[in-house]
Scaffold this motif. Structure first.
Motif, PDB file in Angstrom:
ATOM      1  N   THR A  18      -1.348  -0.026  11.168  1.00 19.45           N
ATOM      2  CA  THR A  18      -1.791   0.447   9.861  1.00 19.45           C
ATOM      3  C   THR A  18      -1.970  -0.689   8.857  1.00 19.45           C
ATOM      4  O   THR A  18      -2.690  -0.540   7.870  1.00 19.45           O
ATOM      5  N   LEU A  52       1.656   7.143   8.204  1.00 16.60           N
ATOM      6  CA  LEU A  52       0.489   6.968   7.340  1.00 16.60           C
ATOM      7  C   LEU A  52       0.946   6.427   5.982  1.00 16.60           C
ATOM      8  O   LEU A  52       1.225   7.194   5.050  1.00 16.60           O
ATOM      9  N   TYR A  59      -7.558   4.691   1.858  1.00 15.44           N
ATOM     10  CA  TYR A  59      -8.758   4.308   2.607  1.00 15.44           C
ATOM     11  C   TYR A  59      -9.272   5.479   3.454  1.00 15.44           C
ATOM     12  O   TYR A  59     -10.478   5.646   3.632  1.00 15.44           O
ATOM     13  N   TYR A  60      -8.367   6.277   3.956  1.00 17.15           N
ATOM     14  CA  TYR A  60      -8.767   7.411   4.785  1.00 17.15           C
ATOM     15  C   TYR A  60      -9.574   8.423   3.968  1.00 17.15           C
ATOM     16  O   TYR A  60     -10.591   8.947   4.445  1.00 17.15           O
ATOM     17  N   TYR A  72     -10.797  15.731  10.899  1.00 15.19           N
ATOM     18  CA  TYR A  72      -9.769  14.856  10.335  1.00 15.19           C
ATOM     19  C   TYR A  72      -9.359  13.773  11.337  1.00 15.19           C
ATOM     20  O   TYR A  72      -9.304  12.589  11.009  1.00 15.19           O
ATOM     21  N   MET A  76      -9.945   9.414  11.550  1.00 16.58           N
ATOM     22  CA  MET A  76      -8.889   8.425  11.766  1.00 16.58           C
ATOM     23  C   MET A  76      -9.194   7.560  12.977  1.00 16.58           C
ATOM     24  O   MET A  76      -8.970   6.344  12.972  1.00 16.58           O
ATOM     25  N   LEU A  79     -11.462   4.834  12.040  1.00 21.19           N
ATOM     26  CA  LEU A  79     -10.824   3.745  11.313  1.00 21.19           C
ATOM     27  C   LEU A  79     -10.082   2.789  12.235  1.00 21.19           C
ATOM     28  O   LEU A  79     -10.033   1.588  11.981  1.00 21.19           O
ATOM     29  N   ILE A 101      -2.012  14.541   8.579  1.00 15.61           N
ATOM     30  CA  ILE A 101      -2.938  13.906   7.638  1.00 15.61           C
ATOM     31  C   ILE A 101      -3.019  14.716   6.345  1.00 15.61           C
ATOM     32  O   ILE A 101      -3.020  14.150   5.243  1.00 15.61           O
ATOM     33  N   ARG A 105      -2.105  13.414   2.560  1.00 14.39           N
ATOM     34  CA  ARG A 105      -3.000  13.522   1.413  1.00 14.39           C
ATOM     35  C   ARG A 105      -2.308  14.237   0.263  1.00 14.39           C
ATOM     36  O   ARG A 105      -2.419  13.819  -0.896  1.00 14.39           O
TER      37      ARG A 105
END
Length: 419
Positions: A18, A52, A59-60, A72, A76, A79, A101, A105
């Motif tokens: 990450t 996360l 950035y996600y 979703y 990822m 990325l 995720i 958020r």
């Protein structure tokens, strides 16, 4: 390019996958250091090591706007896909589930994305940038867009369904009003509200971002006496379209066909006009009475439809000197406002696709997602402007959708770049 090994890394302790996640070339516009500053400012940093981390979630959310049609988990994978073959991070890491995720958020909320947009989204055009200037003014525009959001109990409580002649809309909607550069299509300020909030009310927060070197264009739905007066206090030049039947007394006619007039507040219009007629015998009475009670402006009227010459476009401007902005130049300039409408179409069609329904199930996540969409659009447009400036061409010559596709491909190959 040499890829840092675990022991060579400047990160303290073992390197995590990450730590290397970014959004490819867009990181040059939205750098990791700035993201970390915003996280600290909004007190959004995680309290313990997580799958996360907060900067990855930021950035996600931006990446969601780049890969809008993907799930979703697939976003990822986009990325991290380019990093997988390196294997130079410690510990096991797997793509989080959709639920994880969503929780990440919800943990950071709206504020980091909102503050990041405020810090990142600055005017892009440089002196000499093609299509971005009118004489000494940076050409800006204000306009709005309606976006559908998922039909959930939470969203229905916060937002509203539109109800037009075609009936009630299938989804609740959110209204976004933005301030953007016409020449670069970069949106530099925005406000989010409901359908009934109204464009004028959402425009007021944008006034803080107006500068004296700006010339702001707006359609007739944005004019009100109060909003005009507030916008004037910023020092920016204004060109607003108003209804053709609006009562604007012609106090002095200029050689270019425009005329000097005055704007009166609706609460004093009737009494002021009666007083002016009592004190003067001209077509509008005593001009000094009108001028003392209102705000001066200049009016430009013209028609562009040969088949319907009676349809008059009426503009008011705060530029009172015809020599500084002749009527025919303002008439041509006003239609540059469509450049900003194209910016909103880029978001609606190219980024969101034809479905135009956001992913988020709650109002705060809706707003967070919109800030991510605006950040992605701004970063793309910033890079497009840099490319156009380097090639000395108008940014309009560069395709937004092709640029978006190129950036998508580059994000998945980000292992070629230093973190």
């Amino acid at each position: 390019m040499t890829i840092l090994s675990v022991r060579e890394s400047s990160f303290s302790g073992p390197v995590r996958l990450t730590d290397r996640i970014s959004i490819g070339v867009l990181t040059s516009v939205i750098p990791r250091d700035l993201v970390e500053e915003v996280i600290a400012r909004t007190q959004s940093r995680e309290q313990r090591t997580r799958l996360l981390p907060t900067h990855v979630v930021v950035y996600y959310v931006i990446a969601l706007a780049l890969f809008f049609g993907e799930s979703y988990e697939e976003v990822m994978r986009c990325l991290v896909g380019g990093l997988r073959f390196l294997g130079n991070w410690s510990g096991s890491w797997k793509v989080p589930t959709t639920s994880a995720i969503s929780q990440a958020r919800a943990r950071i909320g709206e504020e980091p994305l909102k503050e990041l947009f405020r810090r990142v989204a600055l005017p892009v055009a440089r002196p000499g940038s093609r299509g971005a200037w009118f004489r000494r003014y940076r050409v800006m525009a204000i306009d709005g867009v309606i976006i559908d959001v998922p039909d959930t109990p939470e969203n229905n409580e916060e937002f509203e369904h539109t109800n037009t002649g075609r009936g009630r809309s299938a989804f609740p909607v959110v209204r976004v009003v933005g301030l953007g550069e016409c020449g670069t299509h970069a949106i530099v300020s925005a406000a989010i509200g409901t359908w009934s909030t109204g464009e004028r009310r959402l425009t007021r927060p944008l006034l803080d971002d107006l500068e004296p070197d700006m010339l702001v264009l707006a359609d007739r739905g944005f004019y009100s006496y109060d909003l005009w007066e507030e916008a004037l206090q910023t020092g920016a030049a204004l060109v607003f379209r108003v209804p053709a039947n609006m009562k604007l007394p012609a106090l002095e006619i200029y050689p270019d066909g425009s005329y000097r007039s005055v704007l009166l507040h609706h609460k004093i219009q009737s009494s002021t006009r009666k007083k002016a007629r009592r004190r003067g015998d001209g077509p509008h009475g005593d001009p000094s009475v009108l001028e003392a009670a209102g705000v001066p402006c200049r009016v430009v009227e013209y028609s562009i439809d040969r088949d319907n010459p009676d349809e008059v476009i009426c503009l008011i401007t705060s530029i009172l000197d015809p020599g500084e902005a002749p009527a025919h130049e303002l008439a041509a300039l006003y239609h540059e406002r469509w450049e900003f409408e194209l910016s909103l179409k880029e978001i609606e069609i190219s980024q969101l696709g034809h479905s135009r329904v956001l992913r988020s199930k709650t109002p705060e996540m809706v707003r967070q997602e919109i800030w991510g969409i605006l950040l992605a659009h701004y970063a793309i447009r910033h890079l497009m402007h840099d490319a156009a400036d380097t090639a000395d061409v108008d940014p309009d010559r560069i395709s937004f959708i092709r640029s978006l596709r190129l950036i998508r491909r580059q994000v998945t190959g980000q292992a070629e770049f230093s973190p």
